[in-house]
Write a protein that holds these residues in place. Structure first.
Motif, PDB file in Angstrom:
ATOM      1  N   ILE A  78       0.829  -1.206   0.000  1.00  0.00           N
ATOM      2  CA  ILE A  78       0.000   0.000   0.000  1.00  0.00           C
ATOM      3  C   ILE A  78       0.862   1.254   0.000  1.00  0.00           C
ATOM      4  O   ILE A  78       0.345   2.364   0.010  1.00  0.00           O
ATOM      5  N   ALA A  79       2.166   1.085   0.001  1.00  0.00           N
ATOM      6  CA  ALA A  79       3.084   2.219  -0.098  1.00  0.00           C
ATOM      7  C   ALA A  79       3.985   1.996  -1.302  1.00  0.00           C
ATOM      8  O   ALA A  79       4.336   0.866  -1.645  1.00  0.00           O
ATOM      9  N   ALA A  80       4.357   3.076  -1.980  1.00  0.00           N
ATOM     10  CA  ALA A  80       5.245   3.009  -3.133  1.00  0.00           C
ATOM     11  C   ALA A  80       6.439   3.924  -2.885  1.00  0.00           C
ATOM     12  O   ALA A  80       6.316   4.974  -2.229  1.00  0.00           O
ATOM     13  N   PHE A  81       7.596   3.516  -3.408  1.00  0.00           N
ATOM     14  CA  PHE A  81       8.818   4.306  -3.246  1.00  0.00           C
ATOM     15  C   PHE A  81       9.218   4.906  -4.586  1.00  0.00           C
ATOM     16  O   PHE A  81       9.038   4.289  -5.647  1.00  0.00           O
ATOM     17  N   ARG A  82       9.763   6.106  -4.508  1.00  0.00           N
ATOM     18  CA  ARG A  82      10.173   6.804  -5.712  1.00  0.00           C
ATOM     19  C   ARG A  82      11.615   7.255  -5.565  1.00  0.00           C
ATOM     20  O   ARG A  82      11.980   7.891  -4.559  1.00  0.00           O
ATOM     21  N   ILE A  83      12.417   6.928  -6.570  1.00  0.00           N
ATOM     22  CA  ILE A  83      13.815   7.370  -6.613  1.00  0.00           C
ATOM     23  C   ILE A  83      13.964   8.306  -7.801  1.00  0.00           C
ATOM     24  O   ILE A  83      13.674   7.920  -8.945  1.00  0.00           O
ATOM     25  N   ILE A  84      14.401   9.534  -7.542  1.00  0.00           N
ATOM     26  CA  ILE A  84      14.610  10.511  -8.612  1.00  0.00           C
ATOM     27  C   ILE A  84      16.099  10.824  -8.697  1.00  0.00           C
ATOM     28  O   ILE A  84      16.718  11.232  -7.697  1.00  0.00           O
ATOM     29  N   VAL A  85      16.655  10.600  -9.894  1.00  0.00           N
ATOM     30  CA  VAL A  85      18.086  10.847 -10.124  1.00  0.00           C
ATOM     31  C   VAL A  85      18.234  11.814 -11.296  1.00  0.00           C
ATOM     32  O   VAL A  85      17.243  12.351 -11.796  1.00  0.00           O
ATOM     33  N   LYS A  86      19.469  12.023 -11.747  1.00  0.00           N
ATOM     34  CA  LYS A  86      19.708  13.086 -12.730  1.00  0.00           C
ATOM     35  C   LYS A  86      19.664  12.613 -14.183  1.00  0.00           C
ATOM     36  O   LYS A  86      19.256  13.370 -15.062  1.00  0.00           O
ATOM     37  N   THR A  87      20.124  11.373 -14.460  1.00  0.00           N
ATOM     38  CA  THR A  87      20.241  10.949 -15.852  1.00  0.00           C
ATOM     39  C   THR A  87      19.575   9.599 -16.085  1.00  0.00           C
ATOM     40  O   THR A  87      19.312   8.840 -15.141  1.00  0.00           O
ATOM     41  N   ASN A  88      19.319   9.296 -17.372  1.00  0.00           N
ATOM     42  CA  ASN A  88      18.763   7.992 -17.733  1.00  0.00           C
ATOM     43  C   ASN A  88      19.696   6.861 -17.316  1.00  0.00           C
ATOM     44  O   ASN A  88      19.247   5.815 -16.830  1.00  0.00           O
ATOM     45  N   GLU A  89      20.999   7.089 -17.507  1.00  0.00           N
ATOM     46  CA  GLU A  89      21.981   6.066 -17.163  1.00  0.00           C
ATOM     47  C   GLU A  89      21.929   5.752 -15.676  1.00  0.00           C
ATOM     48  O   GLU A  89      22.003   4.588 -15.260  1.00  0.00           O
ATOM     49  N   GLU A  90      21.738   6.771 -14.841  1.00  0.00           N
ATOM     50  CA  GLU A  90      21.649   6.559 -13.400  1.00  0.00           C
ATOM     51  C   GLU A  90      20.354   5.834 -13.013  1.00  0.00           C
ATOM     52  O   GLU A  90      20.309   5.162 -11.977  1.00  0.00           O
ATOM     53  N   CYS A  91      19.313   5.949 -13.848  1.00  0.00           N
ATOM     54  CA  CYS A  91      18.073   5.202 -13.584  1.00  0.00           C
ATOM     55  C   CYS A  91      18.346   3.703 -13.617  1.00  0.00           C
ATOM     56  O   CYS A  91      17.913   2.952 -12.727  1.00  0.00           O
ATOM     57  N   TYR A  92      19.059   3.258 -14.644  1.00  0.00           N
ATOM     58  CA  TYR A  92      19.331   1.830 -14.784  1.00  0.00           C
ATOM     59  C   TYR A  92      20.346   1.347 -13.738  1.00  0.00           C
ATOM     60  O   TYR A  92      20.249   0.216 -13.255  1.00  0.00           O
ATOM     61  N   ARG A  93      21.297   2.197 -13.381  1.00  0.00           N
ATOM     62  CA  ARG A  93      22.231   1.839 -12.311  1.00  0.00           C
ATOM     63  C   ARG A  93      21.501   1.731 -10.978  1.00  0.00           C
ATOM     64  O   ARG A  93      21.793   0.852 -10.152  1.00  0.00           O
ATOM     65  N   SER A  94      20.529   2.619 -10.762  1.00  0.00           N
ATOM     66  CA  SER A  94      19.737   2.568  -9.528  1.00  0.00           C
ATOM     67  C   SER A  94      18.910   1.290  -9.464  1.00  0.00           C
ATOM     68  O   SER A  94      18.710   0.705  -8.390  1.00  0.00           O
ATOM     69  N   LEU A  95      18.417   0.851 -10.615  1.00  0.00           N
ATOM     70  CA  LEU A  95      17.657  -0.385 -10.668  1.00  0.00           C
ATOM     71  C   LEU A  95      18.524  -1.565 -10.203  1.00  0.00           C
ATOM     72  O   LEU A  95      18.049  -2.441  -9.464  1.00  0.00           O
TER      73      LEU A  95
END
Length: 748
Positions: free
Chosen positions: A277-294
């Protein structure tokens, strides 16, 4: 009244937001911009026009335009959009005209205000028709400037926030419309913050008990939830830091109430069984960092198979981009995590409005004819259906079906992405590409293999349509296509492919109605050309074809022709003399009324209605003396049996419109309907008749493989006007190919 006096006097007890106060003060300084001046002038104008008006809550009406303008400003709206927010109700609620809006504030503001304005000053036959016409107008305006719907959404959101002041039945009606139309529209435009709040507010009024229950359960578990969010957040923050990923934002939040309720209904679970019932959001600077965060997330927690979606590589139609993954937390409960950049987050929150913040053109006008065209294919489809769907109920159903996002993404052989509705088949895909491809479709290959045309497509399928010149649509396709576009194109093909047959049938129907004398000359006359134009057809042949497949009735054509003849009577030209008009078209003929007999001219005599043509009140009739003991036989003008009767046995008769008991009589009428053979079509036809209180004496259905279904009905009809209404109601159904009145060949 000056801006300063408005702020100081507060005579209407409205608290102006800080940004508006500053704007009003700045307008009197030399540093004020043209944008600020436009906003201030719009507020001042709305303030004066709405002065003295109040809302249902008792507060001054101007509070509503101020709230709408503030919502638009929070989305990053430009001065034109904010000005339209202040003025969106003035055309509907005051005497101001659109022309005056344009003169004072420019053409863009006028177009936005006109697009939002409801058609409350026009009369429609039903609530559904009014609603359909409102949306037709709004979608047309959206095609010119997408900001129209953003203003409308802000208007609807504030109205929903203050809905408690209306009566319960109105609360439910507005909430239902909001859930079915406006919340999906906000979703289509990607304005997540509007969508979630609209859905929760609708939930509050449509399912109040469930709303309060979930609200209280979430409040009870707040401490446990916040502790769990803190643990997960710390784990993620530590992992991201170790990988030198700069985090713009990392936080957990409860899902909105309606989302939780939907999941409970969809999975048939109790609240205690819903863990994420809760969702987490990670906001980073670049597309490349999105996949690294994953990678960090999947290293810290175990991913759940099949619960990962890459909306960065394959964005949603509303431009939404994020990585979605669901993992198993330390306590064994699922955790939903979204990863995106700051720009992606702006689009997720503000949708199309985010375009205003990142554009470089200097113009906020966003239309579907711009380079954003491919993002609004759903809007183009709605505009296409407006041409095809004349029935209000059917149009509204198509709007609802198309707005709810449950898309399937497939690819053309060239790698282009095509978004289709859930359950779409290769036939839907073919018609989505082009109507001619659908009309000449022979088969389909999906992922390189031949596929059944009825098999639903799945995400990632590569679809290739195989066409052949002599191939054509099959009636069976109507049993499985899901898009109104495909359904309408198939129906249109069958109508056009039988054009010559329909023209002949239309000519026959019109000749029976008008008589053979001078008929060919009449078809070529100027009067018939005028009638064709007034009925919105390009040629007389088009008019006859429409008459043949039931799109228009012969009585409608005759009435239009009568009007034209009447207009031409004062000026008698040589060309008019050359055309022999049937005598009964002359509306100036004197008619005698009297008595309570339904028919004038047979008073005191035995008479009956002829079984061959079964005339109805409202149709021109003629009497014939029979050689039997049945007295006078009443026929419709143009009945072929009249030509067989000697002139000395013909007597003039007419319906008595003044008879007191006319409305109590009904008359038998036989009709035949040619319809696409699908499950439920017969039931839908009977439902439309039942809604109008039409009695069905007898019914029969005949079906053949790959051929239309033939439905025969015997009805009790009051008059010609009621029969025309029945024809209109039935032929407006998308599955109807033809409807006609059946005449018997002999007198009975």
């Amino acid at each position: 009244m000056t801006a300063i006096s408005i702020i100081e006097n507060r005579s209407n007890e409205v608290q102006l937001p800080q940004w508006l106060q500053e704007c009003l003060i700045d307008q009197e300084s030399s540093e004020s911009t043209s944008d600020d001046l436009l906003i201030c002038r719009a507020f001042n104008f709305a303030y004066q026009l709405h002065e003295g008006q109040t809302r249902k809550s008792g507060e001054p009406y101007i509070a509503h335009p101020i709230a709408v303008a503030s919502l638009l400003r929070s989305l990053g709206g430009d001065s034109v959009t904010i000005a339209a927010g202040f003025l969106h109700d003035v055309v509907e609620d005051t005497d101001v005209t659109p022309e005056e809006i344009e003169e004072r504030f420019g053409v863009q503001v006028r177009l936005l205000v006109e697009g939002v304005t409801k058609l409350s000053k026009f009369n429609f036959s039903s609530t559904t028709e009014r609603q359909a016409e409102n949306f037709r107008r709004m979608f047309l305006a959206m095609a010119t400037d997408i900001r129209v719907i953003v203003v409308k959404l802000a208007d609807r959101l504030h109205n929903m926030r203050t809905l408690e002041h209306l009566k319960p039945e109105k609360q439910k009606r507005i909430s239902q419309e909001t859930r079915e139309i406006f919340a999906p529209l906000a979703n289509r435009l990607g304005i997540g913050r509007f969508k979630w709040e609209l859905e929760d507010l609708c939930f509050k009024y449509l399912e109040p008990e469930a709303y309060e229950e979930i609200k209280s359960l979430i409040a009870e578990r707040r401490a446990d939830r916040e502790a769990r969010i803190a643990r997960v957040t710390e784990t993620l923050r530590s992992g991201l830091k170790n990988q030198n990923i700069e985090v713009v934002e990392l936080k957990g939040r409860p899902k909105h109430l309606y989302g939780i309720y939907q999941k409970m209904q969809r999975q048939q679970k109790e609240f205690s069984q819903i863990y994420d019932i809760a969702a987490f959001r990670i906001i980073v600077k670049t597309n490349e960092e999105c996949y690294r965060s994953l990678a960090v997330v999947h290293d810290a927690f175990t991913p759940i198979p099949g619960r990962f979606k890459d909306y960065i590589g394959l964005p949603k139609p509303n431009r939404y981009q994020s990585l979605h993954t669901t993992v198993v937390g330390t306590n064994g409960r699922p955790i939903e995590i979204q990863i995106r950049t700051k720009e992606m987050h702006q689009v997720a929150e503000y949708g199309i409005a985010a375009h205003w913040k990142y554009k470089e053109t200097g113009s906020s006008n966003v239309s579907i004819s711009s380079d954003e065209d491919n993002k609004f294919t759903w809007l183009r489809q709605l505009l296409e259906w407006q041409k095809d769907l004349s029935d209000a109920q059917e149009y509204m159903e198509s709007v609802r079906d198309n707005l709810f996002e449950d898309d399937v993404y497939v690819f053309t052989p060239d790698g282009d992405v095509v978004a289709l509705a859930h359950g779409a088949t290769p036939v839907d895909f073919a018609y989505r590409i082009h109507s001619e491809i659908g009309n000449h479709m022979k088969g389909a290959r999906v992922n390189g293999r031949w596929s059944m045309l009825s098999k639903p497509l799945e995400n990632g399928d590569i679809v290739e349509i195989v066409t052949q010149k002599n191939s054509h649509p099959s009636l069976d396709w109507l049993n499985f296509v899901v898009s109104p576009t495909a359904r309408n194109r198939i129906r249109q093909w069958y109508k056009l492919s039988h054009r010559e047959e329909n023209i002949a049938r239309g000519k026959e129907l019109l000749e029976k109605e008008m008589g053979k004398s001078g008929f060919d000359s009449l078809l070529k006359s100027e009067a018939m050309q005028i009638v064709t134009q007034r009925c919105n057809y390009h040629s007389v042949e088009d008019l006859l074809a429409a008459l043949g497949y039931g799109e228009i009735t012969q009585n409608h054509v005759v009435n239009r022709l009568r009007d034209v003849v009447k207009e031409q009577q004062p000026v008698e030209t040589e060309s008019a003399k050359e055309v022999e008009i049937p005598a009964y078209l002359n509306s100036n003929q004197e008619k005698h009324r009297g008595g309570n007999s339904p028919i004038i001219g047979v008073e005191g005599m035995l008479y009956h209605l002829a079984g061959c043509c079964k005339p109805l009140p409202g149709e021109s009739i003629i009497g014939a003396v029979t050689l039997s003991s049945r007295g006078i036989s009443i026929h419709a003008q143009g009945c072929e049996n009249i030509d067989k009767i000697p002139g000395e046995r013909i007597i003039p008769v007419s319906w008595n419109d003044d008879a007191e008991d006319n409305k109590a009589f009904t008359y038998p009428v036989d009709i035949q309907i040619e319809a696409m053979d699908r499950v439920g079509v017969f039931k839908d036809i009977l439902a439309r008749l039942s809604d109008r209180g039409i009695n069905v004496r007898n019914a029969g259905v005949k079906t053949s493989r790959n051929k239309p279904a033939l439905i025969s009905l015997s009805l009790d009809i009051r008059d010609r006007q009621q029969l025309e209404y029945v024809f209109q109601r039935i032929k407006s159904m998308s599955d109807i190919l033809n409807i006609r009145r059946v005449m018997n060949s002999g007198e009975q």
